[in-house]
Write an enzyme that holds these catalytic residues in place. Structure first.
Site, PDB file in Angstrom:
ATOM      1  N   TYR A 143       0.832  -1.207   0.000  1.00 34.31           N
ATOM      2  CA  TYR A 143       0.000   0.000   0.000  1.00 34.31           C
ATOM      3  C   TYR A 143       0.874   1.267   0.000  1.00 34.31           C
ATOM      4  O   TYR A 143       0.759   2.115  -0.879  1.00 34.31           O
ATOM      5  CB  TYR A 143      -0.896  -0.024   1.234  1.00 34.31           C
ATOM      6  N   ASN A 188     -13.985  -0.117  14.090  1.00 35.52           N
ATOM      7  CA  ASN A 188     -13.853  -1.218  15.061  1.00 35.52           C
ATOM      8  C   ASN A 188     -14.359  -0.807  16.437  1.00 35.52           C
ATOM      9  O   ASN A 188     -15.184  -1.486  17.040  1.00 35.52           O
ATOM     10  CB  ASN A 188     -12.382  -1.636  15.198  1.00 35.52           C
ATOM     11  N   PHE A 189     -13.839   0.334  16.953  1.00 39.41           N
ATOM     12  CA  PHE A 189     -14.193   0.744  18.326  1.00 39.41           C
ATOM     13  C   PHE A 189     -15.695   1.012  18.452  1.00 39.41           C
ATOM     14  O   PHE A 189     -16.335   0.594  19.422  1.00 39.41           O
ATOM     15  CB  PHE A 189     -13.420   2.012  18.730  1.00 39.41           C
ATOM     16  N   PRO A 273       2.695   2.790  12.338  1.00 40.43           N
ATOM     17  CA  PRO A 273       3.307   4.098  12.643  1.00 40.43           C
ATOM     18  C   PRO A 273       3.019   4.553  14.080  1.00 40.43           C
ATOM     19  O   PRO A 273       1.906   4.390  14.574  1.00 40.43           O
ATOM     20  CB  PRO A 273       2.641   5.031  11.620  1.00 40.43           C
TER      21      PRO A 273
HETATM   22  P1  NAD Z   1     -12.751   1.856   0.500  1.00 42.41           P
HETATM   23  O1  NAD Z   1     -12.108   0.522   0.606  1.00 42.41           O
HETATM   24  O2  NAD Z   1     -14.078   2.068   1.128  1.00 42.41           O
HETATM   25  O3  NAD Z   1     -12.902   2.288  -1.022  1.00 42.41           O
HETATM   26  C1  NAD Z   1     -12.092   1.815  -2.070  1.00 42.41           C
HETATM   27  C2  NAD Z   1     -12.973   1.542  -3.269  1.00 42.41           C
HETATM   28  O4  NAD Z   1     -12.152   1.154  -4.373  1.00 42.41           O
HETATM   29  C3  NAD Z   1     -13.957   0.388  -3.018  1.00 42.41           C
HETATM   30  O5  NAD Z   1     -15.235   0.752  -3.516  1.00 42.41           O
HETATM   31  C4  NAD Z   1     -13.353  -0.772  -3.818  1.00 42.41           C
HETATM   32  O6  NAD Z   1     -14.309  -1.708  -4.238  1.00 42.41           O
HETATM   33  C5  NAD Z   1     -12.698  -0.020  -4.968  1.00 42.41           C
HETATM   34  N1  NAD Z   1     -11.592  -0.752  -5.604  1.00 42.41           N
HETATM   35  C6  NAD Z   1     -10.551  -1.366  -4.992  1.00 42.41           C
HETATM   36  N2  NAD Z   1      -9.728  -1.913  -5.911  1.00 42.41           N
HETATM   37  C7  NAD Z   1     -10.253  -1.621  -7.125  1.00 42.41           C
HETATM   38  C8  NAD Z   1      -9.877  -1.916  -8.463  1.00 42.41           C
HETATM   39  N3  NAD Z   1      -8.770  -2.630  -8.733  1.00 42.41           N
HETATM   40  N4  NAD Z   1     -10.658  -1.459  -9.485  1.00 42.41           N
HETATM   41  C9  NAD Z   1     -11.789  -0.772  -9.229  1.00 42.41           C
HETATM   42  N5  NAD Z   1     -12.210  -0.466  -7.966  1.00 42.41           N
HETATM   43  C10 NAD Z   1     -11.446  -0.886  -6.936  1.00 42.41           C
HETATM   44  O7  NAD Z   1     -11.683   2.906   1.060  1.00 42.41           O
HETATM   45  P2  NAD Z   1     -11.780   4.472   1.313  1.00 42.41           P
HETATM   46  O8  NAD Z   1     -11.462   4.714   2.737  1.00 42.41           O
HETATM   47  O9  NAD Z   1     -13.020   5.036   0.735  1.00 42.41           O
HETATM   48  O10 NAD Z   1     -10.520   4.968   0.462  1.00 42.41           O
HETATM   49  C11 NAD Z   1     -10.666   5.508  -0.836  1.00 42.41           C
HETATM   50  C12 NAD Z   1      -9.320   5.997  -1.338  1.00 42.41           C
HETATM   51  O11 NAD Z   1      -8.803   6.986  -0.445  1.00 42.41           O
HETATM   52  C13 NAD Z   1      -8.266   4.908  -1.460  1.00 42.41           C
HETATM   53  O12 NAD Z   1      -7.491   5.138  -2.626  1.00 42.41           O
HETATM   54  C14 NAD Z   1      -7.427   5.105  -0.217  1.00 42.41           C
HETATM   55  O13 NAD Z   1      -6.106   4.664  -0.416  1.00 42.41           O
HETATM   56  C15 NAD Z   1      -7.503   6.615  -0.030  1.00 42.41           C
HETATM   57  N6  NAD Z   1      -7.264   6.977   1.369  1.00 42.41           N
HETATM   58  C16 NAD Z   1      -8.215   6.767   2.330  1.00 42.41           C
HETATM   59  C17 NAD Z   1      -7.939   7.091   3.648  1.00 42.41           C
HETATM   60  C18 NAD Z   1      -8.956   6.912   4.748  1.00 42.41           C
HETATM   61  O14 NAD Z   1      -8.638   7.186   5.902  1.00 42.41           O
HETATM   62  N7  NAD Z   1     -10.177   6.526   4.481  1.00 42.41           N
HETATM   63  C19 NAD Z   1      -6.693   7.613   4.002  1.00 42.41           C
HETATM   64  C20 NAD Z   1      -5.737   7.783   2.999  1.00 42.41           C
HETATM   65  C21 NAD Z   1      -6.041   7.473   1.683  1.00 42.41           C
HETATM   66  N1  UDP Z   2      -5.909  -0.081  15.933  1.00 35.45           N
HETATM   67  C1  UDP Z   2      -6.297  -0.512  17.178  1.00 35.45           C
HETATM   68  N2  UDP Z   2      -7.379  -1.315  17.279  1.00 35.45           N
HETATM   69  C2  UDP Z   2      -8.108  -1.707  16.214  1.00 35.45           C
HETATM   70  C3  UDP Z   2      -7.720  -1.263  14.919  1.00 35.45           C
HETATM   71  C4  UDP Z   2      -6.596  -0.454  14.818  1.00 35.45           C
HETATM   72  O1  UDP Z   2      -5.675  -0.167  18.188  1.00 35.45           O
HETATM   73  O2  UDP Z   2      -9.096  -2.439  16.400  1.00 35.45           O
HETATM   74  C5  UDP Z   2      -4.754   0.829  15.834  1.00 35.45           C
HETATM   75  C6  UDP Z   2      -3.721   0.468  14.770  1.00 35.45           C
HETATM   76  O3  UDP Z   2      -2.760  -0.436  15.295  1.00 35.45           O
HETATM   77  C7  UDP Z   2      -3.141   1.825  14.472  1.00 35.45           C
HETATM   78  C8  UDP Z   2      -4.316   2.789  14.646  1.00 35.45           C
HETATM   79  O4  UDP Z   2      -5.272   2.084  15.440  1.00 35.45           O
HETATM   80  O5  UDP Z   2      -2.141   2.164  15.385  1.00 35.45           O
HETATM   81  C9  UDP Z   2      -4.976   3.196  13.345  1.00 35.45           C
HETATM   82  O6  UDP Z   2      -5.233   2.025  12.615  1.00 35.45           O
HETATM   83  P1  UDP Z   2      -6.073   2.031  11.265  1.00 35.45           P
HETATM   84  O7  UDP Z   2      -6.033   0.637  10.734  1.00 35.45           O
HETATM   85  O8  UDP Z   2      -7.401   2.656  11.509  1.00 35.45           O
HETATM   86  O9  UDP Z   2      -5.284   3.039  10.313  1.00 35.45           O
HETATM   87  P2  UDP Z   2      -3.731   3.188   9.924  1.00 35.45           P
HETATM   88  O10 UDP Z   2      -2.884   2.307  10.771  1.00 35.45           O
HETATM   89  O11 UDP Z   2      -3.679   2.796   8.488  1.00 35.45           O
HETATM   90  O12 UDP Z   2      -3.457   4.614  10.190  1.00 35.45           O
END
Ligand code: NAD
Ligand code: UDP
Length: 314
Positions: A143, A188-189, A273
């Protein structure tokens, strides 16, 4: 405008499709439904400006659009580690396919990058000029490194082929339409607390994250897509600078739901992280953007959404 949103049936993508349609655009939502769901966009299907395409971004596709928001990629560690090779392909081949389309039709393209490009950051808070501290061979690399290559491709297509690009580095975002089994910490929480289960803290719970509510994020993303500036092609952080330990988050979830919460400590995943907080000065200067929804308010809205789901499944 006619706008393509890849990953449009996912959590953030579906909010983006809805907002773009409400602003009077035509929206093509493209998704392979790996983590996306039809229910997220069911309310948009009757709108004549909305079109749904089942497609995988790792395969080429010909569409004619004015703007592309590339959001296709699983975002939860549980989901992106399920098939890590596919995650790399989605980030690299998907990015190349979407950039190829942008180049062919002259569309502007915005890439959903991530705070994960900073890895386990040594600079704190993180500014866009920080190059990061990323393990290239770990469980999160599919990722983190995938998103870093996607940024490289965006910058090279911009420099080499003059594609009009925008890169947003999204920090942890939460809100309605997350999956209840998403695996990320906020969902989750909340789901655990609603079911009366113990809240699972990974590690000692002292690691920090900064949580942005989805409506604030979508505001910033649309502003960035439509902004102009000499350095607008360089990455922009979007996130809420409020920083919380996972212990504090667990307490806040208990307060929001007005429930006593029990904690279960579990092993810390590899390369988790230790700290994360965005510096958003660049977003504020370029876009006049600042988040407006605090953690307590955002958790309340998200808990209402999950309450309905948990009730149905009882
Ligand atoms: P999500 O998993 O809900 O959404 C991802 C979407 O992409 C889903 O609808 C999935 O079916 C689709 N998808 C996955 N692989 C695909 C493929 N190969 N072809 C077509 N569709 C595909 O996640 P989200 O939280 O909505 O994240 C959306 C975007 O934002 C992602 O690119 C993610 O990396 C980025 N992002 C999200 C967060 C966050 O905190 N939510 C943080 C940083 C970056
Ligand atoms: N985490 C946790 N309990 C959970 C899920 C995640 O303590 O049930 C922690 C995880 O180890 C991380 C933080 O929460 O330190 C954020 O995790 P998340 O998967 O939401 O996002 P990311 O690590 O990608 O920032």
């Amino acid at each position: 405008m006619r706008i393509l949103v890849t990953g449009g049936a996912g959590f953030i993508g579906s909010h983006l499709c809805e907002r773009l349609l409400n602003e009077g655009n035509e929206v093509i939502c493209l998704d392979n439904f790996f983590t996306g769901r039809k229910v997220n966009i069911a309310h948009l299907v009757a709108n004549s400006g909305f079109e749904l395409v089942r497609h995988d971004v790792t395969e080429p596709i010909l569409l004619e659009v004015d703007q592309i928001y590339n959001f296709a990629c699983p975002a939860s560690p549980v989901h992106y580690q399920y098939n890590p090779v596919k995650t790399v392909k989605t980030n690299v081949m998907g990015m190349i396919n979407m950039l190829g389309m942008a180049k062919r039709v002259g569309a502007r393209i915005l890439q959903a990058s991530t705070s994960e490009v900073y890895g386990d950051p040594i600079e704190h808070p993180q500014t866009e000029s920080y190059w990061g501290n990323v393990n290239p061979i770990g469980l999160r690399s599919c990722y983190d490194e995938g998103k870093r290559v996607a940024e490289t491709l965006m910058m090279d297509y911009h420099r080499q082929s003059v594609v009009d690009t925008r890169i947003v580095r999204i920090f942890n975002t939460y809100g309605t339409r997350m999956l209840e089994n998403d695996g990320r910490v906020v969902s989750n929480f909340i789901v655990q607390a609603l079911r009366g289960e113990e809240l699972t803290i990974y590690g000692n719970g002292e690691q920090t994250r900064s949580f942005c509510y989805v409506s604030d994020l979508v505001d910033g993303i649309i502003k960035l897509m439509n902004a102009e500036a000499d350095d607008i092609h360089m990455p922009v952080n979007l996130g809420n600078p409020g920083e919380f330990t996972m212990k504090e988050l667990a307490e806040q979830v208990g307060k929001t739901l007005d429930k006593p919460v029990q904690i279960k400590y579990m092993p810390l995943p590899q390369d988790d992280p230790k700290q994360r907080k965005p510096n958003i000065e660049r977003a504020t200067r370029l876009l006049g953007w600042q988040p407006t929804v605090g953690l307590a308010e955002g958790l309340k809205k998200t808990a209402l959404y999950f309450q309905a789901i948990v009730d149905i499944k009882k």
